[in-house]
Design an enzyme around this catalytic site. Structure first.
Site, PDB file in Angstrom:
ATOM      1  N   LYS A 182       0.885  -1.178   0.000  1.00 16.81           N
ATOM      2  CA  LYS A 182       0.000   0.000   0.000  1.00 16.81           C
ATOM      3  C   LYS A 182       0.917   1.220   0.000  1.00 16.81           C
ATOM      4  O   LYS A 182       1.541   1.554   0.993  1.00 16.81           O
ATOM      5  CB  LYS A 182      -0.882  -0.029   1.245  1.00 16.81           C
ATOM      6  N   GLY A 239       4.771   3.855  10.808  1.00 23.42           N
ATOM      7  CA  GLY A 239       3.941   5.049  10.775  1.00 23.42           C
ATOM      8  C   GLY A 239       3.542   5.492  12.167  1.00 23.42           C
ATOM      9  O   GLY A 239       4.222   5.220  13.161  1.00 23.42           O
ATOM     10  N   GLY A 243      -2.544   5.375  13.688  1.00 22.17           N
ATOM     11  CA  GLY A 243      -2.830   4.579  12.496  1.00 22.17           C
ATOM     12  C   GLY A 243      -2.395   3.146  12.647  1.00 22.17           C
ATOM     13  O   GLY A 243      -3.108   2.216  12.259  1.00 22.17           O
ATOM     14  N   GLY A 244      -1.219   2.948  13.234  1.00 24.39           N
ATOM     15  CA  GLY A 244      -0.720   1.584  13.421  1.00 24.39           C
ATOM     16  C   GLY A 244      -1.569   0.790  14.387  1.00 24.39           C
ATOM     17  O   GLY A 244      -1.841  -0.393  14.156  1.00 24.39           O
ATOM     18  N   GLU A 263       6.008  -0.490  13.459  1.00 24.64           N
ATOM     19  CA  GLU A 263       6.956   0.403  14.131  1.00 24.64           C
ATOM     20  C   GLU A 263       6.243   1.742  14.244  1.00 24.64           C
ATOM     21  O   GLU A 263       5.937   2.385  13.235  1.00 24.64           O
ATOM     22  CB  GLU A 263       8.249   0.494  13.313  1.00 24.64           C
ATOM     23  N   CYS A 300      12.369   8.230  12.883  1.00 26.65           N
ATOM     24  CA  CYS A 300      11.796   7.518  14.022  1.00 26.65           C
ATOM     25  C   CYS A 300      12.798   7.342  15.152  1.00 26.65           C
ATOM     26  O   CYS A 300      12.403   7.074  16.290  1.00 26.65           O
ATOM     27  CB  CYS A 300      11.244   6.165  13.584  1.00 26.65           C
TER      28      CYS A 300
END
Length: 504
Positions: A182, A239, A243-244, A263, A300
């Protein structure tokens, strides 16, 4: 730049358009139109991936290694165009994109070497003991096998190394798992040109075309359809925490739950011990400023918090960090939405009475300037929001009354990707007491360095306890990341000629 995106999805070897479209929002240069992802495209891609698994999942390690190498070759052949479209879409500098492309091809080649060696298979053999009393023992062999089709979500902040042909895709393909990506809507042109390289490798290596598909953009239901599709056996994601976690919950609620390797971010605390503070506090402050502002702080592993003792030497460290930040110009952020979120994060810090601004700068539009704040340890521990990640060049100094208070403060942190100790020889005793705490909190513990910059090697761990990642036993960087897409199978009394070739 000679590359112009055509705006279609790659579904099992075919470039497919659609009826709805979206435009990218480049930092500079022309916008391009892309076909919008749909649930139907996900259905087609997932079914094709399952069909491909029956050949690709049982292909030789030599053939899979050749495929990974061909993908790397195709990316390198498109190097200049990849850098050009990547810089346009993300605003990242050319040197960063060139380095990230080298990391992407390097990890593809590293996985090719890894699977050729065969150590990752973890082969074990307990020979039959027909004369054992009171019962004979059968012949038992064990080997790791690929799990099946894998869904990968492209990351916003790494358009190459954590996206279409990034670490998750490379590890899954190395394991023998087809991949459905995606693509991230922040850089669809970059995603498309990398997908072209994979498509070319599929054709040149004679691999089943369902081994790779790219679905661009799409509304929330497209991502939901991908992680809940019954053919998908695992998900790789880099992300946001929100959302994760939403996708993680969808994976857990499936009739047949699957692993979600997410992650989700980290503040990556650093602990500045008194010996190092006295000897080289200004030097560490300048290094911290460079680390926290690299790539506009959109990493990150960005060190967002440093824990420092109270007193004059700590004051000097804070002043040196602020002085270094004055030389950092505002930088372009990856998207307008991220720039907005960064400004909102700054407002959160500005609204706290206990938080003192040390250095602030203005941010507007898609540009972000650095910001540095300071807070007493007691106020930090009382306000969880101060320990939440602000994605961008904003950092916080937490002042503890005495060095020994660092151990108690460290115990209060949530899971992290990294934790860092800055120490000199006189700090050894305190470092020994900190290390057991930090290794429970983070997947990677550093001494006298900065966590930005993640080596792609056998010993790397890029993951950590929740909320840094959703699976504390996994890494998304390094050769051990292949384990996420494998499962052990035991073969009992299977005769030669029937056993998989890797076990004969």
């Amino acid at each position: 730049m000679t590359f112009t995106p055509h705006g279609r999805h790659l579904i099992a070897g075919e470039w497919v358009g659609g009826e709805e479209f979206f435009e990218n929002e480049p930092a500079f240069g022309p916008a391009h139109r892309f076909s919008m992802g749909t649930v139907d495209l996900v259905e087609r891609a997932a079914e094709a991936a399952e069909e491909a698994f029956w050949s690709y999942g049982y292909a030789s390690r030599k053939d899979r290694a050749a495929f990974l190498t061909a993908i790397a070759d195709g990316i390198e052949a498109r190097g200049a165009d990849i850098t050009a479209i990547g810089c346009q879409e993300t605003g990242l500098p050319e040197a960063r994109l060139n380095g990230e492309r080298a990391r992407t091809t390097g990890q593809l080649r590293l996985f090719a070497e890894t699977i050729l060696k065969g150590d990752y298979l973890d082969r074990r053999h307990d020979p039959a003991l027909p004369d054992r009393k009171p019962l004979p023992r059968p012949d038992l062999r064990l080997m790791q096998r690929p799990i099946g089709p894998v869904a990968v979500f492209g990351a916003s902040n790494f358009p190459l190394a954590f996206s279409v042909a990034g670490g998750d895709t490379a590890a899954a393909l190395a394991a023998g798992c087809p991949v459905v990506v995606k693509g991230h809507s922040a850089h669809p042109g970059t995603s498309e040109i990398v997908a072209e390289a994979i498509h070319e490798a599929v054709q040149s290596c004679g691999v089943h075309p369902g081994v790779f598909s790219l679905v661009q953009g799409g509304r929330r239901e497209v991502g939901s359809a991908l992680v809940t599709h019954p053919r998908i056996r695992a998900v790789g994601f880099t992300g946001s925490l929100g959302g994760g976690r939403a996708l993680f919950d969808l994976c857990a609620r499936r009739p047949e739950p699957i692993p979600f390797f997410g992650e989700l971010g980290s503040v990556n605390p650093m602990f500045l011990l008194p010996g190092a503070l006295a000897a080289r506090g200004a030097e560490i402050g300048a290094g911290w400023a460079a680390s926290m502002t690299g790539s506009a702080g959109q990493l990150c592993t960005n060190p967002g918090i440093t824990v420092v003792p109270e007193g004059a030497e700590g004051d000097a460290f804070v002043a040196a960090t602020a002085a270094a930040l004055r030389d950092v110009a505002p930088q372009v952020m990856l998207t307008a939405g991220m720039a907005r979120a960064y400004r909102e994060g700054k407002e959160r810090f500005d609204s706290r009475n206990a938080v003192r601004p040390v250095f602030t700068s203005e941010s507007g539009g898609r540009m972000a300037g650095p910001n540095l704040y300071e807070v007493p340890a007691a106020a930090f521990l009382e306000d969880h929001a101060l320990s939440e990640e602000v994605f961008g060049p904003l950092s916080l100094v937490v002042r503890v009354p005495a060095p020994d208070d660092m151990v108690a403060l460290a115990r209060g942190f949530e899971g992290q990707l990294t934790a860092t100790i800055h120490m000199d020889a006189p700090d050894t005793d305190l470092a020994r007491r900190l290390l057991p705490v930090l290794e429970r909190k983070a997947g990677r513990v550093l001494v006298n360095g900065f966590p930005t910059g993640v080596e792609v090697v056998d010993a790397m761990v890029h993951g950590g306890p929740y909320p840094a990642s959703t699976n504390f036993g996994a890494t998304s960087v390094g050769t051990m990341s292949i384990r996420r897409f494998l499962r052990p199978v035991c073969y009992q009394n299977i005769p030669e000629g029937v056993l998989p070739a890797d076990l004969e």
